[in-house]
Design a protein around this motif. Structure first.
Motif, PDB file in Angstrom:
ATOM      1  N   GLU A   1       0.805  -1.211   0.000  1.00  0.00           N
ATOM      2  CA  GLU A   1       0.000   0.000   0.000  1.00  0.00           C
ATOM      3  C   GLU A   1       0.842   1.267   0.000  1.00  0.00           C
ATOM      4  O   GLU A   1       0.355   2.341  -0.287  1.00  0.00           O
ATOM      5  CB  GLU A   1      -0.949  -0.013   1.202  1.00  0.00           C
ATOM      6  CG  GLU A   1      -0.241  -0.189   2.524  1.00  0.00           C
ATOM      7  CD  GLU A   1      -1.206  -0.631   3.618  1.00  0.00           C
ATOM      8  OE1 GLU A   1      -1.194  -0.018   4.681  1.00  0.00           O
ATOM      9  OE2 GLU A   1      -1.980  -1.584   3.370  1.00  0.00           O
ATOM     10  N   ARG A   2       2.153   1.094   0.277  1.00  0.00           N
ATOM     11  CA  ARG A   2       3.011   2.254   0.270  1.00  0.00           C
ATOM     12  C   ARG A   2       3.311   2.731  -1.145  1.00  0.00           C
ATOM     13  O   ARG A   2       3.823   3.813  -1.368  1.00  0.00           O
ATOM     14  CB  ARG A   2       4.323   1.892   0.983  1.00  0.00           C
ATOM     15  CG  ARG A   2       5.061   3.097   1.484  1.00  0.00           C
ATOM     16  CD  ARG A   2       6.404   2.806   2.028  1.00  0.00           C
ATOM     17  NE  ARG A   2       7.234   3.983   2.148  1.00  0.00           N
ATOM     18  CZ  ARG A   2       7.230   5.039   1.403  1.00  0.00           C
ATOM     19  NH1 ARG A   2       6.361   5.135   0.427  1.00  0.00           N
ATOM     20  NH2 ARG A   2       8.067   6.040   1.600  1.00  0.00           N
ATOM     21  N   GLN A   3       3.011   1.861  -2.133  1.00  0.00           N
ATOM     22  CA  GLN A   3       3.406   2.149  -3.505  1.00  0.00           C
ATOM     23  C   GLN A   3       2.803   3.430  -4.053  1.00  0.00           C
ATOM     24  O   GLN A   3       3.452   4.132  -4.815  1.00  0.00           O
ATOM     25  CB  GLN A   3       3.011   0.985  -4.399  1.00  0.00           C
ATOM     26  CG  GLN A   3       1.518   0.784  -4.455  1.00  0.00           C
ATOM     27  CD  GLN A   3       1.118  -0.210  -5.521  1.00  0.00           C
ATOM     28  OE1 GLN A   3       1.847  -0.452  -6.444  1.00  0.00           O
ATOM     29  NE2 GLN A   3      -0.046  -0.800  -5.374  1.00  0.00           N
ATOM     30  N   VAL A   4       1.550   3.721  -3.670  1.00  0.00           N
ATOM     31  CA  VAL A   4       0.867   4.838  -4.320  1.00  0.00           C
ATOM     32  C   VAL A   4       1.558   6.179  -4.050  1.00  0.00           C
ATOM     33  O   VAL A   4       1.971   6.853  -4.989  1.00  0.00           O
ATOM     34  CB  VAL A   4      -0.620   4.863  -3.921  1.00  0.00           C
ATOM     35  CG1 VAL A   4      -1.271   6.139  -4.396  1.00  0.00           C
ATOM     36  CG2 VAL A   4      -1.315   3.656  -4.500  1.00  0.00           C
ATOM     37  N   PRO A   5       1.723   6.571  -2.769  1.00  0.00           N
ATOM     38  CA  PRO A   5       2.414   7.849  -2.564  1.00  0.00           C
ATOM     39  C   PRO A   5       3.866   7.817  -3.036  1.00  0.00           C
ATOM     40  O   PRO A   5       4.355   8.812  -3.566  1.00  0.00           O
ATOM     41  CB  PRO A   5       2.333   8.067  -1.050  1.00  0.00           C
ATOM     42  CG  PRO A   5       2.027   6.744  -0.465  1.00  0.00           C
ATOM     43  CD  PRO A   5       1.267   5.982  -1.500  1.00  0.00           C
ATOM     44  N   LEU A   6       4.532   6.671  -2.884  1.00  0.00           N
ATOM     45  CA  LEU A   6       5.939   6.602  -3.295  1.00  0.00           C
ATOM     46  C   LEU A   6       6.080   6.850  -4.804  1.00  0.00           C
ATOM     47  O   LEU A   6       6.817   7.740  -5.238  1.00  0.00           O
ATOM     48  CB  LEU A   6       6.538   5.241  -2.929  1.00  0.00           C
ATOM     49  CG  LEU A   6       7.986   5.044  -3.380  1.00  0.00           C
ATOM     50  CD1 LEU A   6       8.915   5.990  -2.642  1.00  0.00           C
ATOM     51  CD2 LEU A   6       8.440   3.614  -3.171  1.00  0.00           C
ATOM     52  N   MET A   7       5.320   6.085  -5.596  1.00  0.00           N
ATOM     53  CA  MET A   7       5.458   6.230  -7.047  1.00  0.00           C
ATOM     54  C   MET A   7       4.928   7.586  -7.499  1.00  0.00           C
ATOM     55  O   MET A   7       5.472   8.192  -8.422  1.00  0.00           O
ATOM     56  CB  MET A   7       4.742   5.090  -7.762  1.00  0.00           C
ATOM     57  CG  MET A   7       5.446   3.761  -7.554  1.00  0.00           C
ATOM     58  SD  MET A   7       4.923   2.502  -8.716  1.00  0.00           S
ATOM     59  CE  MET A   7       3.330   2.086  -8.067  1.00  0.00           C
ATOM     60  N   GLY A   8       3.879   8.066  -6.840  1.00  0.00           N
ATOM     61  CA  GLY A   8       3.326   9.362  -7.220  1.00  0.00           C
ATOM     62  C   GLY A   8       4.324  10.487  -7.031  1.00  0.00           C
ATOM     63  O   GLY A   8       4.554  11.297  -7.934  1.00  0.00           O
ATOM     64  N   VAL A   9       4.950  10.540  -5.861  1.00  0.00           N
ATOM     65  CA  VAL A   9       5.899  11.620  -5.603  1.00  0.00           C
ATOM     66  C   VAL A   9       7.157  11.427  -6.449  1.00  0.00           C
ATOM     67  O   VAL A   9       7.752  12.397  -6.927  1.00  0.00           O
ATOM     68  CB  VAL A   9       6.241  11.706  -4.100  1.00  0.00           C
ATOM     69  CG1 VAL A   9       7.234  12.828  -3.844  1.00  0.00           C
ATOM     70  CG2 VAL A   9       4.982  11.951  -3.290  1.00  0.00           C
ATOM     71  N   MET A  10       7.536  10.165  -6.671  1.00  0.00           N
ATOM     72  CA  MET A  10       8.723   9.925  -7.490  1.00  0.00           C
ATOM     73  C   MET A  10       8.484  10.339  -8.939  1.00  0.00           C
ATOM     74  O   MET A  10       9.414  10.787  -9.620  1.00  0.00           O
ATOM     75  CB  MET A  10       9.109   8.444  -7.425  1.00  0.00           C
ATOM     76  CG  MET A  10       9.823   8.102  -6.158  1.00  0.00           C
ATOM     77  SD  MET A  10      11.251   9.184  -5.954  1.00  0.00           S
ATOM     78  CE  MET A  10      11.328   9.299  -4.203  1.00  0.00           C
ATOM     79  N   ALA A  11       7.260  10.187  -9.415  1.00  0.00           N
ATOM     80  CA  ALA A  11       6.953  10.661 -10.771  1.00  0.00           C
ATOM     81  C   ALA A  11       7.132  12.180 -10.821  1.00  0.00           C
ATOM     82  O   ALA A  11       7.716  12.713 -11.763  1.00  0.00           O
ATOM     83  CB  ALA A  11       5.527  10.267 -11.154  1.00  0.00           C
ATOM     84  N   ALA A  12       6.650  12.857  -9.786  1.00  0.00           N
ATOM     85  CA  ALA A  12       6.839  14.313  -9.731  1.00  0.00           C
ATOM     86  C   ALA A  12       8.329  14.640  -9.642  1.00  0.00           C
ATOM     87  O   ALA A  12       8.800  15.623 -10.215  1.00  0.00           O
ATOM     88  CB  ALA A  12       6.092  14.897  -8.541  1.00  0.00           C
ATOM     89  N   PHE A  13       9.077  13.779  -8.934  1.00  0.00           N
ATOM     90  CA  PHE A  13      10.527  13.991  -8.820  1.00  0.00           C
ATOM     91  C   PHE A  13      11.196  13.924 -10.193  1.00  0.00           C
ATOM     92  O   PHE A  13      11.986  14.796 -10.556  1.00  0.00           O
ATOM     93  CB  PHE A  13      11.150  12.952  -7.877  1.00  0.00           C
ATOM     94  CG  PHE A  13      12.613  12.717  -8.147  1.00  0.00           C
ATOM     95  CD1 PHE A  13      13.549  13.672  -7.808  1.00  0.00           C
ATOM     96  CD2 PHE A  13      13.048  11.557  -8.759  1.00  0.00           C
ATOM     97  CE1 PHE A  13      14.895  13.476  -8.077  1.00  0.00           C
ATOM     98  CE2 PHE A  13      14.385  11.356  -9.038  1.00  0.00           C
ATOM     99  CZ  PHE A  13      15.315  12.317  -8.696  1.00  0.00           C
TER     100      PHE A  13
ATOM    101  N   LEU B   1      13.907   2.605  -7.933  1.00  0.00           N
ATOM    102  CA  LEU B   1      12.605   2.106  -7.476  1.00  0.00           C
ATOM    103  C   LEU B   1      12.344   0.664  -7.866  1.00  0.00           C
ATOM    104  O   LEU B   1      11.341   0.088  -7.466  1.00  0.00           O
ATOM    105  CB  LEU B   1      11.475   2.966  -8.053  1.00  0.00           C
ATOM    106  CG  LEU B   1      11.536   4.450  -7.745  1.00  0.00           C
ATOM    107  CD1 LEU B   1      10.481   5.193  -8.541  1.00  0.00           C
ATOM    108  CD2 LEU B   1      11.336   4.683  -6.258  1.00  0.00           C
TER     109      LEU B   1
END
Lengths: 237, 263, 314
Positions: free
Chosen positions: C45-57, C86
């Motif tokens: 469940e941690r994937q969503v914020p992690l991948m989301g912010v990393m995409a912005a990164f 990632l």
């Protein structure tokens, strides 16, 4: 052996902890850093409590325990309900936890989506969610911002919307990093950055240092105790 | 500091702004597919396609020249298609000498090249119009309801939300770099390309770690509000008769375009 | 200073035929489907914020440009970096989001051809970047960084070659020209990519080694990735000189498969109209030679750089 401090006693009306009871809470981070060394405290309905202490005292760690984001050793009861993995969803709707940086709290593109996130994940019906969103935004006087994009808001606006994101869950206690605007009848545990504000808004103050509660009582009295304040790196108002 | 340059939405209250985002997305994609399907040299159909863009612009209140002014973005890419001018067999149209080679432009090559550029130029205009009349979060909803997996639309929603926060961070980092790379009068500041690349890489690394830590805090904020791995969203849009009417009209237009282009 | 698109690899609508667009979408959709189910398992469940912010990164990191020479500037594309930090599947999803937003919001790349753009800049770059890096997990700091640099460079070259092939198969560009031209330009862009990727990785490895440690999600991709990376690299190495040296042979294959219609109608007297240099051997030699030189240079430079980073911090 951790150093144990005796909690200094200040006058405060007896409280049986009908909203929140914490008993003997210990926590250390995976890297070995001990953050909480046996915290015990009670909170009653309508209590407005300022949680103060120097950086690294464990305030944020304690707050993260109150709705089960961190799991330490000890007991936490919310409204008479023992916090455990099984009732985590319910506990999370009872504790409105607002994080310090509104850019972390507001993670959705629009204000509506952010305020709706909590109630939606509580499993409420669509119509109930919409009602909750409206009333939460009314409460922080931001109803006209419902369809706005989060990144277009000013810092002040973001902070108010951040409060609305937990008000929409209808929590019994608000746990905030900064005092919120307006009066809310709910119990409130706030970690103000400014002790002057504590004096005005919170009748009760809890002082934390090094993972312990070192004082708990009437804000007026605590803020008068210069020796206590200097010993724990707090400025005199 | 705000990176408003990222916003492509223009606030108006036109018929096109009010149209359901799903209809706008589907029509835009159908229109672009239709352009790609039109045969080379279907000038009448290309004309109709441009008329479609103009009609849509008229409905948007943005002015007829709005999309045109922004459509030159595809021109640099047209360079890669230049080779078809010379490589497709046909009657020579013009010949010239450049450096050590002779170039012959053929009629078939010219036809193909012009057709490619027109298709691309018309297609990009409808894409420009789409984001000008639809707020980006509404576009994301449209894709969600068009069955794009929730995990992808959510990543895109996060990207959109934090694009503004992180780009502000980048601008601060770049400013810090600028203010530190002072140079004596008449001298270039900093070292060689390698040094500059390494400074950029360090900045990227720094940004990566900050972003990583931020994603942790956001995760906590999500947990605190009841997130348990399942992403739930509300559908804020409803399809009305008006939306369907626009959709049907658009599709009839596209069909007519194909008919004209092929027969 | 704000968003500056790199034109050569973001294909706009209209430049690919419908057949090629659909084929690319099919490959992209299947791969993304696997990526979604895999990241679900590995990150939870941690994937969503992690991948989301990393995409912005990744998006924001592409804004960090540095002057190279003659008014041009280099910056990160990020496919290899995303996959290395990632893990390959999450890296693919992150890059997909980045490319989708570039196409949707900035018209940097088309909508119907987005499948191809995701394949070229998101999936292939992640597969090559991660696959080669995976072979170096567990080795010394210097070797790891050197391999990462080569992987980043090759990931850009792979994307460029795939883009050229799609343009050629769509009848939009002549293979004998587009392949050397795209590879030539991207050999330089890739160099910037390699340098920034290595510097960023070295910064992360020194500051938070735990994130890229042997237990991290990125290290858990199977060894099958090494094979994938090597196979794609081999395909690139074999196809590039072939495309430059004998475009007529490849053209014939494409015609037989029915991809290029325009050329089919006049397959007879083709030679009479084409420009002499397109089929000349010299172009292929230039390309093959420069690629070789650049590979050697890249390895030398990256090794030198990474040795230098072991010195005390400046």
């Amino acid at each position: 052996m951790p150093i144990t401090h005796a909690t200094e006693k200040f006058n405060y009306p007896e409280c049986d902890g009908d909203v929140l009871q914490v008993r003997g809470l210990h926590f250390s981070y995976p890297d070995g850093h001990i953050a909480l060394r046996g915290i015990s405290l009670n909170l009653c309905s309508g209590d407005k409590v300022a949680l103060v202490g120097p950086n690294g005292a464990g305030k944020s760690t304690l707050m993260l325990h109150l709705n089960g984001i961190l799991e330490g050793r000890g007991e936490i009861d919310l409204g008479g309900l023992r916090l455990s993995r099984d009732n985590l969803p319910m506990i999370r709707s009872m504790v409105g936890l607002v994080f310090q940086n509104p850019d972390d709290q507001l993670f959705s593109p629009t204000v509506f989506e952010d305020v709706a996130f909590g109630p939606l994940h509580m499993g409420l019906s669509e119509s109930e969610v919409r009602v909750r969103v409206d009333s939460a935004l009314e409460a922080v006087r931001m109803i006209s911002y419902k369809d706005r994009l989060s990144h277009h808001l000013s810092v002040g606006e973001k902070k108010r919307i951040a409060i609305a994101t937990v008000l929409s869950m209808n929590p019994s206690i608000l746990v905030l990093d900064e005092p919120s605007a307006g009066l809310d009848p709910r119990a409130m545990l706030v970690s103000p950055h400014d002790t002057r504000l504590a004096q005005e808004l919170f009748p009760r103050t809890i002082v934390m240092d090094d993972g312990n509660i070192v004082a708990d009582g009437l804000t007026m009295e605590i803020l008068k105790d210069e020796e206590l304040l200097t010993a724990h790196g707090l400025e005199k108002p | 500091m705000h990176s408003d340059a990222f916003d492509r939405y223009h606030h108006h209250d036109s018929a096109l702004h009010r149209l359901d985002p799903r209809i706008k997305v589907v029509v835009a994609i159908a229109f672009i597919i239709s352009n790609a399907l039109l045969p080379d040299g279907a000038w009448m159909a290309f004309g109709l396609a441009w008329l479609f863009v103009l009609l849509a612009s008229a409905l948007s209140d943005l002015g007829l020249g709005y999309t045109f002014r922004r459509s030159f973005i595809v021109l640099p890419f047209a360079l890669v298609a230049v080779t078809v001018l010379f490589s497709i067999p046909g009657k020579p149209v013009s010949q010239f000498h450049f450096m050590m080679w002779d170039f012959t432009v053929t009629d078939a090559g010219l036809l193909r090249f012009v057709s490619i550029v027109i298709r691309s130029w018309i297609s990009v205009q409808i894409a420009i119009l789409l984001v000008a009349v639809t707020r980006f979060p509404d576009l994301i909803h449209a894709f969600e309801h068009l069955r794009v997996p929730a995990i992808l639309t959510t990543i895109i929603a996060f990207l959109y939300r934090y694009l503004f926060v992180l780009s502000d961070e980048v601008i601060r980092l770049l400013r810090a770099r600028q203010s530190r790379s002072a140079a004596a009068a008449g001298q270039r500041s900093g070292g060689g390309v390698l040094w500059r690349a390494r400074v950029s890489g360090n900045m990227a690394g720094q940004l990566f770690l900050r972003s990583y830590e931020r994603s942790d805090r956001i995760y906590n904020a999500m947990l605190a509000r009841g997130y348990a791995g399942q992403l739930l969203t509300l559908n804020p849009h409803e399809l009305h008769g008006r939306d369907w009417a626009y959709a049907v009209a658009a599709f009839l237009f596209i069909l007519a375009m194909q008919f004209v282009g092929r027969f | 200073m704000l968003y500056s698109p790199i034109a050569p690899m973001h294909i706009p609508d209209g430049f690919l035929s419908i057949v090629i667009s659909v084929i690319c979408w099919a490959i992209t959709i299947v791969t993304l489907g696997v990526a979604i189910s895999r990241t679900n398992k590995s990150l939870g469940e941690r994937q969503v914020p992690l991948m989301g912010v990393m995409a912005a990164f990744i998006f924001a990191a592409q804004m960090i440009n540095f002057p190279v020479a003659g008014g041009t500037s280099g910056h990160l594309l990020g496919g290899a970096l995303a996959a290395i930090t990632l893990g390959p599947w999450a890296g693919m999803l992150v890059m997909t989001a980045v490319i989708a937003v570039q196409g949707l919001l900035f018209q940097d790349g088309g909508l119907v051809v987005m499948g191809a753009n995701i394949l070229n800049m998101g999936l292939l770059t992640a597969a090559v970047g991660y696959g080669l890096y995976r072979s170096a997990i567990g080795s010394k700091f210097t070797i790891k960084l050197t391999v990462a640099g080569v992987a980043a460079w090759l990931s850009v070259m792979t994307g460029a070659l795939a883009t050229s092939m799609q343009l050629w198969l769509s009848g939009t560009a002549n293979i004998g020209v587009v392949v050397p031209a795209m590879l030539g330009v991207h050999a330089l862009i890739g160099l910037g990519e390699a340098l920034v990727t290595v510097a960023a990785l070295s910064f992360i490895l020194r500051t938070r080694p735990d994130l890229l440690g042997e237990q991290s999600a990125s290290a858990q991709g199977g060894r099958g990735w090494i094979l994938t990376g090597v196979l794609i690299t081999l395909a690139v190495v074999l196809l590039s000189p072939l495309a430059s040296a004998s475009p007529d042979g490849l053209n014939r294959v494409a015609m037989d498969l029915g991809f290029i219609q325009t050329a089919q109608t006049a397959s007879g007297p083709l030679a009479g109209y084409t420009v002499p240099f397109l089929s000349s051997i010299s172009a292929s030699k230039i390309v093959a030679g420069s690629i070789g030189v650049i590979v050697v240079l890249a390895i030398a430079v990256i090794t030198g750089r990474s040795l230098q980073t072991k010195k005390p911090n400046s």
